[in-house]
Every structure is written in C-alpha cells, then in structure tokens.
Design a protein around this motif. Structure first.
Motif, short mmCIF file in Angstrom:
data_model
loop_
_atom_site.label_atom_id
_atom_site.label_comp_id
_atom_site.label_asym_id
_atom_site.label_seq_id
_atom_site.Cartn_x
_atom_site.Cartn_y
_atom_site.Cartn_z
N LEU A 15 0.80 -1.22 0.00
CA LEU A 15 0.00 0.00 0.00
C LEU A 15 0.84 1.28 0.00
O LEU A 15 0.47 2.26 -0.67
N PRO A 16 1.98 1.33 0.73
CA PRO A 16 2.79 2.56 0.66
C PRO A 16 3.22 2.91 -0.77
O PRO A 16 3.37 4.09 -1.10
N PHE A 17 3.40 1.89 -1.62
CA PHE A 17 3.76 2.16 -3.01
C PHE A 17 2.64 2.93 -3.71
O PHE A 17 2.90 3.83 -4.51
N VAL A 18 1.39 2.58 -3.42
CA VAL A 18 0.26 3.27 -4.04
C VAL A 18 0.25 4.74 -3.60
O VAL A 18 0.02 5.64 -4.41
N ARG A 19 0.51 4.96 -2.32
CA ARG A 19 0.55 6.35 -1.84
C ARG A 19 1.69 7.12 -2.50
O ARG A 19 1.54 8.31 -2.84
N ASP A 20 2.83 6.47 -2.69
CA ASP A 20 3.95 7.12 -3.38
C ASP A 20 3.54 7.52 -4.80
O ASP A 20 3.88 8.61 -5.28
N GLN A 21 2.84 6.63 -5.48
CA GLN A 21 2.40 6.92 -6.85
C GLN A 21 1.38 8.05 -6.87
O GLN A 21 1.37 8.87 -7.80
N LEU A 22 0.51 8.09 -5.86
CA LEU A 22 -0.45 9.18 -5.77
C LEU A 22 0.26 10.52 -5.65
O LEU A 22 -0.05 11.49 -6.37
N ARG A 23 1.25 10.59 -4.76
CA ARG A 23 2.02 11.82 -4.61
C ARG A 23 2.79 12.16 -5.89
O ARG A 23 2.87 13.33 -6.30
N ARG A 24 3.35 11.11 -6.51
CA ARG A 24 4.15 11.32 -7.73
C ARG A 24 3.29 11.87 -8.86
O ARG A 24 3.69 12.80 -9.58
N GLN A 25 2.10 11.28 -9.05
CA GLN A 25 1.22 11.73 -10.12
C GLN A 25 0.80 13.19 -9.90
O GLN A 25 0.72 13.98 -10.84
N ARG A 26 0.56 13.54 -8.65
CA ARG A 26 0.19 14.93 -8.35
C ARG A 26 1.37 15.87 -8.61
O ARG A 26 1.20 16.94 -9.20
N ALA A 27 2.57 15.45 -8.18
CA ALA A 27 3.75 16.28 -8.37
C ALA A 27 4.09 16.45 -9.85
O ALA A 27 4.52 17.53 -10.28
N LEU A 28 3.89 15.41 -10.64
CA LEU A 28 4.18 15.48 -12.07
C LEU A 28 3.34 16.55 -12.77
O LEU A 28 3.73 17.09 -13.80
N ARG A 29 2.18 16.85 -12.19
CA ARG A 29 1.29 17.86 -12.76
C ARG A 29 1.42 19.20 -12.05
O ARG A 29 0.58 20.09 -12.22
N ASN A 30 2.50 19.31 -11.22
CA ASN A 30 2.77 20.55 -10.50
C ASN A 30 1.55 21.04 -9.73
O ASN A 30 1.22 22.23 -9.73
N MET A 31 0.87 20.09 -9.09
CA MET A 31 -0.37 20.41 -8.38
C MET A 31 -0.14 20.28 -6.88
O MET A 31 0.30 19.23 -6.40
N SER A 32 -0.40 21.32 -6.14
CA SER A 32 -0.24 21.29 -4.69
C SER A 32 -1.38 20.47 -4.06
O SER A 32 -2.40 20.19 -4.70
N GLN A 33 -1.18 20.12 -2.79
CA GLN A 33 -2.25 19.42 -2.08
C GLN A 33 -3.49 20.29 -1.98
O GLN A 33 -4.62 19.79 -2.10
N GLU A 34 -3.31 21.59 -1.80
CA GLU A 34 -4.44 22.50 -1.71
C GLU A 34 -5.23 22.54 -3.01
O GLU A 34 -6.47 22.47 -3.01
N GLU A 35 -4.52 22.63 -4.16
CA GLU A 35 -5.20 22.68 -5.45
C GLU A 35 -5.90 21.37 -5.75
O GLU A 35 -7.04 21.35 -6.21
N PHE A 36 -5.20 20.25 -5.47
CA PHE A 36 -5.82 18.94 -5.70
C PHE A 36 -7.08 18.80 -4.85
O PHE A 36 -8.13 18.36 -5.33
N GLY A 37 -6.98 19.19 -3.57
CA GLY A 37 -8.14 19.09 -2.69
C GLY A 37 -9.30 19.94 -3.18
O GLY A 37 -10.47 19.52 -3.12
N ARG A 38 -9.00 21.14 -3.66
CA ARG A 38 -10.05 22.03 -4.17
C ARG A 38 -10.77 21.40 -5.37
O ARG A 38 -12.00 21.43 -5.46
N ARG A 39 -10.00 20.80 -6.26
CA ARG A 39 -10.61 20.19 -7.45
C ARG A 39 -11.38 18.91 -7.11
O ARG A 39 -12.41 18.60 -7.73
N ALA A 40 -10.88 18.16 -6.13
CA ALA A 40 -11.49 16.88 -5.78
C ALA A 40 -12.54 17.01 -4.68
O ALA A 40 -13.16 16.02 -4.29
#
Length: 273
Positions: A15-40
């Motif tokens: 499961l930690p690998f999945v979380r790493d990929q989640l963070r990586r996918q967000r970072a690849l799109r230069n999206m902050s946690q705040e912006e991701f949260g706002r959209r989601a």
C-alpha cells in the motif's frame, strides 16, 4: 490493463507504493495538495492525511484522483492490486456479511476496532505476529483499509462500536494519530462510539472482543476472534447470547458525548498531530 499494471497486480504491491504513486502523479502535474483538494472536493488536511497514511486511501478517493490527475485508472488499479485478497480464509465470511449488513455492533476490550484503524496502527498490530512476512503484513493492511469503504459509501450501515478505555491508553507513538482518526470517525452521522471507562471495573466484555451484524433480511450473525483465528456465529441461541453481552457492555459505557470528550482528553496527551 497495461502489462505494467498486470505485473503490479500479480505482485500484490504494498500500500505505501500506491501512496507514493499518488504523490508522484500529483507532483508530475505541479499540483499542490491545496489545489488537488479544491478540485477533488477534499480539504488540504484530508489530502495530506491520505498521502501520509493517517487516513485510509479507499477506491472512491483513488477513482477521483485518477479523474483529477488524468492518470488513466492507474491509481484505482494499483489500489485494487494492493488490497488483493489479504484477509485470512476464516475471516472472509465475516467480511462478506459486513459488506451486506444494515447494522454493525462490536466491542473491543484491548485494541481499536479494525474498521476504525489507521494504516499505521493496523500495520503495527499485524507486525505483532513476527511470523508474518512483510509482504503479507502489507497485503493485510491494504485489505483492512479496503474494508473501511463501507464507512463512506452512499448507503453505509449504522455502526455502534463500544471500546474499553484501556484500548485508548496505549502509549505507542502511533496512538496520537489513531485517536485523532477515531474522533473523525465519531463525526460521521451513522457512526456511534461509546467508551467503557476504567472506573467500570471488571465486566463481561473483558472475556473478549465480539462483532455482530444485522443482514438485509433482519437476521443477526456474529463473529468471535481468538488466538488462532476466528469463528463465525450463526446459531440463534449463540447470537442471542452475544447480543445480550454486547448490550451489557454498552450499558456500562459512557454516553456518546462523554465518550468523545474522553477520547479528546486522551488524544490531547499525545501532543499536536
């Protein structure tokens, strides 16, 4: 599914690998946690908690993340792979009953109940069995987190959990985040948590944990955990005994508001989370 995803599925990734990929996918799109949260439609604190493992990563979250990040179903597929089929054979009938249930009742004298555990707490509990390889620990953690989907589905069951205060007063470092998570669960309208205070002294619940579920046809079934696994309980007389014992421990537990206040008091002793 791509060959890559098929390989990950067969490997039953942690499961930690999945979380790493989640963070990586967000970072690849230069999206902050705040912006991701706002959209989601999640708060930034929720996004942070999911990515650090203090809040469960469930399939609805993974699906929404795939939509926001345009990751082509990657995160959902990886999460399904991580969840795999990690529950022991003896526990599978209960998991199925849990998914179909309209009402859940449980009592825990020593541990935080599985449906309310954080990923880190579940991992620590499973590691107490030093015969389990790390891959199996991670698989069971992922499956336990998957069970928690019933808490946030469109029509969740009513859940009433009774926990002995001693289970809340463990001194491990993970208890701060675990208690904070328990308080978040108590905010859900269909979740009711009662604490049996230490001042109650000896009581029938100390004989061991128990779980009960009312199915869609109105019948109740139970489950008992023990050192070698667990046992389903379906005989009418035995189920009636478990219901009576559950009512007994709930009867000596604090009301919900006092229970939440006690959890907050104990959680405050662990410092800010």
């Amino acid at each position: 599914m791509t060959e890559y995803l098929e390989a990950q599925w067969n490997a039953k990734i942690p499961l930690p690998f999945v979380r790493d990929q989640l963070r990586r996918q967000r970072a690849l799109r230069n999206m902050s946690q705040e912006e991701f949260g706002r959209r989601a439609n999640y708060s930034a604190s929720t996004v942070s908690a999911v990515e650090t493992g203090t809040r469960s990563l469930d399939l609805p979250y993974a699906k929404r993340a795939d939509e926001i990040l345009d990751s082509g179903g990657l995160l959902e597929s990886l999460l399904k792979s991580a969840q795999g089929d990690g529950e022991p054979t003896w526990f599978k009938p209960w998991v199925e009953a849990e998914r179909q249930g309209r009402q859940l009742r449980f009592f825990e004298p020593m541990l935080i109940p599985g449906l309310f555990q954080t990923e880190n707490y579940a991992r620590a509990v499973l590691r107490l069995d030093d015969t389990l390889p790390e891959s199996e620990v991670e698989q069971q953690v992922a499956t336990r987190m998957g069970r928690q989907e019933i808490l946030t589905r469109e029509r969740p069951p009513q859940i009433v959990g009774v926990i002995d205060e001693s289970a809340l007063r463990r001194r491990e470092a993970i208890m701060g985040e675990q208690l904070a998570h328990l308080l978040r669960m108590a905010e859900l309208p269909h979740v009711h948590i009662n604490v049996v205070p230490l001042t109650a002294g000896l009581h029938i619940g100390l004989s061991g944990p128990l779980m009960l579920v009312m199915l869609t046809d109105g019948t109740w079934v139970g489950h008992l955990d023990h050192q070698l696994g667990g046992s389903p309980i379906a005989a009418e007389e035995e189920v009636a005994t478990l219901l009576a014992r559950w009512e007994g421990v709930r009867g000596i537990a604090l009301p919900e508001d006092q229970s939440v206040a006690l959890i907050k008091e104990i959680e405050s002793q662990h410092g800010p989370q």
